[in-house]
Design a protein around this motif. Structure first.
Motif, PDB file in Angstrom:
ATOM      1  N   GLU A   1      17.288 -10.879  20.653  1.00  0.00           N
ATOM      2  CA  GLU A   1      18.051 -10.163  19.332  1.00  0.00           C
ATOM      3  C   GLU A   1      18.995  -9.427  19.736  1.00  0.00           C
ATOM      4  O   GLU A   1      19.520  -8.474  18.981  1.00  0.00           O
TER       5      GLU A   1
ATOM      6  N   CYS B   1      21.722 -14.633  16.588  1.00  0.00           N
ATOM      7  CA  CYS B   1      21.101 -13.306  16.639  1.00  0.00           C
ATOM      8  C   CYS B   1      22.460 -12.391  16.370  1.00  0.00           C
ATOM      9  O   CYS B   1      22.108 -10.964  16.012  1.00  0.00           O
TER      10      CYS B   1
ATOM     11  N   SER C   1      18.539 -17.983  23.447  1.00  0.00           N
ATOM     12  CA  SER C   1      17.533 -18.871  22.834  1.00  0.00           C
ATOM     13  C   SER C   1      18.000 -19.246  21.508  1.00  0.00           C
ATOM     14  O   SER C   1      17.365 -20.304  20.909  1.00  0.00           O
ATOM     15  N   CYS C   2      18.515 -18.447  20.863  1.00  0.00           N
ATOM     16  CA  CYS C   2      19.030 -18.640  19.612  1.00  0.00           C
ATOM     17  C   CYS C   2      20.382 -19.400  19.350  1.00  0.00           C
ATOM     18  O   CYS C   2      21.104 -19.455  18.146  1.00  0.00           O
TER      19      CYS C   2
ATOM     20  N   VAL D   1      15.376 -22.535  16.135  1.00  0.00           N
ATOM     21  CA  VAL D   1      16.379 -21.472  16.424  1.00  0.00           C
ATOM     22  C   VAL D   1      15.311 -20.116  16.764  1.00  0.00           C
ATOM     23  O   VAL D   1      14.753 -19.310  16.140  1.00  0.00           O
ATOM     24  N   ASN D   2      14.916 -20.278  18.199  1.00  0.00           N
ATOM     25  CA  ASN D   2      14.083 -19.119  18.597  1.00  0.00           C
ATOM     26  C   ASN D   2      14.773 -17.803  19.020  1.00  0.00           C
ATOM     27  O   ASN D   2      15.821 -17.877  19.367  1.00  0.00           O
ATOM     28  N   VAL D   3      14.145 -16.828  18.253  1.00  0.00           N
ATOM     29  CA  VAL D   3      14.604 -15.676  18.494  1.00  0.00           C
ATOM     30  C   VAL D   3      13.922 -14.726  19.547  1.00  0.00           C
ATOM     31  O   VAL D   3      12.677 -14.484  19.543  1.00  0.00           O
TER      32      VAL D   3
ATOM     33  N   LEU E   1      20.601 -11.724   9.329  1.00  0.00           N
ATOM     34  CA  LEU E   1      21.124 -12.367  10.454  1.00  0.00           C
ATOM     35  C   LEU E   1      21.158 -13.641  10.151  1.00  0.00           C
ATOM     36  O   LEU E   1      20.401 -14.451   9.637  1.00  0.00           O
TER      37      LEU E   1
ATOM     38  N   ARG F   1      25.691 -17.330  19.370  1.00  0.00           N
ATOM     39  CA  ARG F   1      24.339 -16.713  19.126  1.00  0.00           C
ATOM     40  C   ARG F   1      24.042 -16.225  17.898  1.00  0.00           C
ATOM     41  O   ARG F   1      24.596 -15.195  17.278  1.00  0.00           O
TER      42      ARG F   1
ATOM     43  N   SER G   1      20.328 -15.860  12.433  1.00  0.00           N
ATOM     44  CA  SER G   1      19.156 -16.484  13.156  1.00  0.00           C
ATOM     45  C   SER G   1      17.923 -16.529  12.083  1.00  0.00           C
ATOM     46  O   SER G   1      17.250 -17.458  11.746  1.00  0.00           O
ATOM     47  N   ASP G   2      17.977 -15.293  11.239  1.00  0.00           N
ATOM     48  CA  ASP G   2      16.969 -15.270  10.091  1.00  0.00           C
ATOM     49  C   ASP G   2      17.338 -16.222   9.216  1.00  0.00           C
ATOM     50  O   ASP G   2      16.286 -16.906   8.342  1.00  0.00           O
TER      51      ASP G   2
ATOM     52  N   ARG H   1      16.302 -19.812  10.215  1.00  0.00           N
ATOM     53  CA  ARG H   1      14.722 -19.922  10.183  1.00  0.00           C
ATOM     54  C   ARG H   1      14.180 -19.907   8.644  1.00  0.00           C
ATOM     55  O   ARG H   1      13.290 -20.593   8.380  1.00  0.00           O
TER      56      ARG H   1
END
Ligand code: FES
Ligand code: FES
Length: 163
Positions: free
Chosen positions: A43, A62, A49-50, A38-40, A24, A60, A26-27, A30
Motif C-alpha cells: 500500500e 494503491c 503487486s497492485c 488486484v492484490n494489495v 483508493l 500502482r 485498488s480498493d 477489488r
C-alpha cells in the motif's frame, strides 16, 4: 464524508459507483469492480503487486484515488483471459512454475505484458530490469524471468499490445 461519482471501464465492463473521495483505486477495483486479482501488499507503491493498466499504462493502484482515474479504461490480470482461457503469458507463468503463493503474480504479469508489448524480443537483462519494481517473496525470480522469456519467444503479446 465527501463522496464522488466515479465511472470507469474495468476489463471492458462499465463500473459506476458513488464512493468516498479518498477511496483508493485498488480498493475500488477489488470492492466495486470485483477485480480480486488486484492484490494489495505494501500500500505504498513499493511491491508492485497492485499493478494495473490505466489507459494502457502500468500504474500502482494503491497510489491513486479512484476519482483520479475517473473515465479511464482499466485492465487487470482478469482482463487478459479470454472465455475463461489463460492468456499465453499467463500460461507461460503456469508452465514455468513461475509462482508459488501467487501474491505477486498479477502485478508481475501486468508489468510483463506491458513490457513485452513494447519489447517483443528482450534480453534476459532487459526482462530482469523491467520486473525489478515487482517484488516476489517466494520464487527467487528465475522461473518468472524464464516465463517472460518463453512468452516473448512464443510471441504471446503482440507489439503494441492487444486492442
Ligand atoms: S500494494 Fe501497491 S505497490 Fe504494493
Ligand atoms: S509467488 Fe509468492 S510473492 Fe511471488
Amino acid at each position: 464524508m465527501d463522496t464522488c461519482l466515479v465511472r470507469m471501464r474495468v476489463n471492458g465492463r462499465p463500473v459506476e459507483r458513488e464512493v468516498p473521495a479518498r477511496k483508493l483505486l485498488s480498493d475500488f477495483l477489488r470492492e466495486d469492480a470485483g477485480a480480486l486479482g488486484v492484490n494489495v501488499g505494501c500500500e505504498q507503491g513499493v511491491c508492485g503487486s497492485c499493478t494495473v493498466l490505466v489507459d494502457g499504462v502500468p500504474a500502482r493502484a494503491c497510489l491513486a484515488f479512484a476519482v483520479q482515474v475517473d473515465g479511464a479504461e482499466i485492465r487487470t490480470v482478469e482482463g487478459l483471459t479470454t472465455d475463461g482461457s489463460l492468456h499465453p503469458l499467463q500460461q507461460a507463468f503456469h508452465d514455468h512454475h513461475a509462482l508459488q503463493c501467487g501474491f505477486c503474480t498479477p502485478g508481475m504479469i501486468i508489468t510483463a505484458y506491458d513490457f513485452l508489448a513494447r519489447h517483443p524480443r528482450p534480453s534476459i537483462a532487459e526482462i530482469r530490469e523491467a520486473l525489478s519494481g515487482n517484488l516476489c517473496r517466494c520464487t527467487g525470480y528465475q522461473q518468472i524471468v524464464e516465463a517472460v522469456q518463453d512468452a516473448a519467444r512464443l510471441g504471446a503479446v503482440p507489439e503494441g499490445g492487444e486492442r
